[in-house]
Design a protein around this motif. Structure first.
Motif, PDB file in Angstrom:
ATOM      1  N   PRO A   1       4.242 -37.121  21.427  1.00 58.31           N
ATOM      2  CA  PRO A   1       5.111 -37.382  22.147  1.00 58.31           C
ATOM      3  C   PRO A   1       5.276 -36.981  23.888  1.00 58.31           C
ATOM      4  O   PRO A   1       5.460 -38.256  24.299  1.00 58.31           O
ATOM      5  CB  PRO A   1       6.456 -36.477  21.586  1.00 58.31           C
ATOM      6  N   SER A   2       4.621 -35.927  23.823  1.00 61.12           N
ATOM      7  CA  SER A   2       4.211 -35.918  25.243  1.00 61.12           C
ATOM      8  C   SER A   2       3.538 -36.838  26.190  1.00 61.12           C
ATOM      9  O   SER A   2       3.168 -36.357  27.319  1.00 61.12           O
ATOM     10  CB  SER A   2       3.975 -34.522  25.679  1.00 61.12           C
TER      11      SER A   2
ATOM     12  N   THR B   1      11.967 -39.510  16.794  1.00 65.78           N
ATOM     13  CA  THR B   1      12.021 -40.540  16.362  1.00 65.78           C
ATOM     14  C   THR B   1      13.719 -41.058  15.341  1.00 65.78           C
ATOM     15  O   THR B   1      14.486 -41.892  16.367  1.00 65.78           O
ATOM     16  CB  THR B   1      10.976 -41.611  16.079  1.00 65.78           C
ATOM     17  N   TYR B   2      13.604 -40.496  14.291  1.00 66.09           N
ATOM     18  CA  TYR B   2      14.549 -40.208  13.765  1.00 66.09           C
ATOM     19  C   TYR B   2      15.390 -39.226  13.380  1.00 66.09           C
ATOM     20  O   TYR B   2      16.512 -39.193  13.027  1.00 66.09           O
ATOM     21  CB  TYR B   2      13.429 -40.475  12.022  1.00 66.09           C
ATOM     22  N   LEU B   3      14.781 -37.904  13.782  1.00 66.08           N
ATOM     23  CA  LEU B   3      15.824 -37.025  13.963  1.00 66.08           C
ATOM     24  C   LEU B   3      16.551 -35.924  14.920  1.00 66.08           C
ATOM     25  O   LEU B   3      16.718 -35.125  15.468  1.00 66.08           O
ATOM     26  CB  LEU B   3      14.603 -35.563  12.779  1.00 66.08           C
ATOM     27  N   SER B   4      16.239 -36.991  15.930  1.00 66.40           N
ATOM     28  CA  SER B   4      15.547 -36.578  17.562  1.00 66.40           C
ATOM     29  C   SER B   4      16.039 -35.020  17.564  1.00 66.40           C
ATOM     30  O   SER B   4      16.648 -34.237  18.374  1.00 66.40           O
ATOM     31  CB  SER B   4      17.833 -36.949  17.532  1.00 66.40           C
TER      32      SER B   4
ATOM     33  N   PRO C   1      13.877 -32.623  20.969  1.00 65.04           N
ATOM     34  CA  PRO C   1      13.003 -32.749  21.984  1.00 65.04           C
ATOM     35  C   PRO C   1      12.097 -32.519  21.889  1.00 65.04           C
ATOM     36  O   PRO C   1      11.612 -31.322  21.042  1.00 65.04           O
ATOM     37  CB  PRO C   1      14.113 -31.332  22.508  1.00 65.04           C
ATOM     38  N   THR C   2      11.082 -33.347  22.644  1.00 60.98           N
ATOM     39  CA  THR C   2       9.780 -33.222  22.735  1.00 60.98           C
ATOM     40  C   THR C   2       9.420 -31.941  22.405  1.00 60.98           C
ATOM     41  O   THR C   2       8.340 -30.888  21.989  1.00 60.98           O
ATOM     42  CB  THR C   2       8.850 -34.039  23.433  1.00 60.98           C
TER      43      THR C   2
ATOM     44  N   TRP D   1       7.932 -25.886  16.787  1.00 63.39           N
ATOM     45  CA  TRP D   1       8.960 -24.455  16.105  1.00 63.39           C
ATOM     46  C   TRP D   1       8.941 -25.712  14.423  1.00 63.39           C
ATOM     47  O   TRP D   1       9.166 -24.714  13.656  1.00 63.39           O
ATOM     48  CB  TRP D   1      10.008 -24.622  17.261  1.00 63.39           C
ATOM     49  N   TYR D   2       8.690 -26.970  14.681  1.00 68.61           N
ATOM     50  CA  TYR D   2       9.028 -27.410  13.710  1.00 68.61           C
ATOM     51  C   TYR D   2       7.710 -27.312  12.741  1.00 68.61           C
ATOM     52  O   TYR D   2       6.904 -27.530  11.541  1.00 68.61           O
ATOM     53  CB  TYR D   2       9.335 -28.503  13.308  1.00 68.61           C
TER      54      TYR D   2
END
Length: 492
Positions: A64-65, A313-316, A318-319, A324-325
């Motif tokens: 995403p970055s 995209t689907y779970l909002s 932040p980039t 953490w996920y």
């Protein structure tokens, strides 16, 4: 099959003008207790998987970055293109360096492939656009792909038979230690109080290049595979290495009573010869390993190369929080091989491979259904993937173990390369582009359908494992797949 093998070995003996070489090197290697020497080998070679995990997770976390205007301004398809370029490079590297490993030896390729990795990841840090970034990722993949064939074959040939399964799974599982480091690193580097995002991604790749340079020095202490040396007529060199390994162990009985094998050094086998052997003499094993590799490659590349974009995209999410996920997924993957590895040597290969593939496929079905029902948050979806990958990681590691131990020594690295290439071309090169497109549609059910397909592949692979699996646990490599140049394999 047996008649074809005998005919092939007869042709080897007919063209060999020298005398057979009798050696007990395989038996001496297999009787050794675990020592610091083995640990050094595992660390110096197994670190490659940590680097690969670092690379894959960096792309997943930084994806995403890299789409930001102040970085590389990549599109979602551009991120997928770079990921596919990396995997395509890995495929080419595996094929080229896999054959070179069987031709020139394991050790010479260690330095060449790691050098390519350092060059590619360093160039990635200096990229200025989509094309330059994709090319840099391809060079990085060339190095990593070559490492897979050389290192899997070397580790299996140096580790005692009774420990081969667990060591191989644990080493392959360290990929996820690298993934965890990549996730933690991305969290720290994407924290704008440490580095601006515009340069943080460059620092991430530069760190990988520096780690690779350090590992180059460790490789100097790794010996050539004595098993490879003996099939090339270099018995004295092989015995010197084995004697050095024995010196690290005490209370070893005399080696005079150990079983011996007769070797007719037959030189180098060309790729077409090795492919013919795989398709004619080992076609059942070839089909078996190919299914295992395709299934695990598609599952992993489908999820990991695009998970960051799914979260944002689907779970909002932040980039800056994507890492953490990714971290829990990496930890689940790391724990799977570490905790399950010993059972592959005790319960057995067939049972554990079939079970791990089946459980990961079924759990993935459950996660896909929950996504379709819109009952998952970013946290619960991550926990669900962690459960899937606990078993899938052991399954994927066992696929590499299977590819490396089911084929003769003279073609072991090339066989690993072929399966890695075919599996990765289907699962690794296609999956990131496919899921990048599915994400671009904005339809969650399209992504879910892709995950269901990956789950079905894993369940099919489980069925194949139960039918075609080989009980290779606690057996020497020469018993599982006699060397092409051995007198014993000619007589059987």
């Amino acid at each position: 099959m047996q008649k074809n093998v005998q005919d092939f070995h007869s042709s080897i003996n007919a063209f060999h003008n020298g005398k057979p070489l009798e050696t007990n090197i395989p038996a001496r290697l297999d009787r050794l207790p675990w020592s610091r020497f083995h640990m050094l080998i595992v660390i110096a070679l197994g670190i490659t998987w940590i680097l690969d995990g670092l690379e894959v997770t960096i792309i997943g976390s930084l994806g995403p970055s890299l789409q930001r205007a102040d970085t590389l301004h990549l599109s979602a398809e551009g991120v997928g293109l770079a990921s596919s370029a990396y995997v395509t490079g890995a495929v080419l590297g595996a094929l080229v360096f896999g054959w070179m490993t069987d031709r020139l030896g394991r050790k010479q390729i260690f330095f060449l492939t790691l050098g390519l990795y350092v060059l590619g990841v360093g160039a990635s840090a200096c990229a200025w656009g989509t094309v330059s970034f994709a090319l840099s990722r391809m060079v990085t993949g060339l190095g990593i792909g070559g490492e897979y064939a050389a290192i899997n074959s070397a580790i299996d040939e140096l580790v005692p038979a009774r420990l081969r399964g667990r060591v191989d799974l644990m080493v392959n599982g360290t990929f996820w230690a690298g993934a965890a480091l990549g996730a933690l690193g991305s969290i720290a580097l994407l924290n704008t109080t440490v580095f601006p995002v515009a340069i943080a991604w460059r620092v991430s790749f530069a760190i990988g290049a520096m780690l690779g340079l350090i590992i180059l020095f460790l490789r100097a202490f790794v010996p050539e595979s004595p098993r490879w040396l003996m099939t090339h007529g270099r018995i004295r060199e092989a015995e010197a290495i084995v004697s050095k390994m024995e010196a690290h162990s005490s209370n070893l009985e005399s080696s005079s009573a150990l079983p011996k094998v007769l070797i007719y050094p037959a030189g180098v086998f060309m790729p077409l010869d090795m492919i013919r052997i795989m398709l004619k003499d080992y076609r059942g094993r070839t089909f078996y390993v190919l299914v295992l590799m395709i299934a695990q490659a598609f599952l992993y590349n489908a999820v990991f190369f695009t998970y960051g974009m799914v979260l944002t995209t689907y779970l909002s999410v932040p980039t800056g929080h994507v890492g953490w996920y990714i971290l829990p997924l990496a930890l689940g993957n790391l724990l799977g091989p570490l905790l399950l590895a010993r059972w592959f040597d005790t319960i057995g290969r067939r049972r554990m491979i079939g079970t791990s593939y089946a459980l990961s496929g079924l759990l993935m079905m459950m996660v896909a259904w929950a996504m379709h029902a819109s009952i998952l948050t970013a946290l619960t979806q991550t926990l669900g993937w962690s459960a899937v990958f606990f078993f899938a990681s052991a399954a994927a590691s066992s696929a590499y173990l299977t590819a490396s131990e089911l084929f003769p020594l003279e073609m072991r690295a090339f066989a690993i390369a072929v399966f890695y290439a075919l599996g990765t071309l289907f699962g690794g090169a296609a999956a990131p582009v496919l899921f990048g497109y599915l994400i671009e549609t904005g339809q969650l059910d399209s992504v879910v359908a892709g995950y269901v397909f990956a789950a079905v592949l894993m369940i099919c692979a489980s069925t194949v494992a139960w039918i075609f699996g080989v009980d290779a646990e606690n057996k020497s490599l020469e018993e599982v797949a006699p060397p092409l140049s051995s007198f014993r394999s000619h007589m059987q």
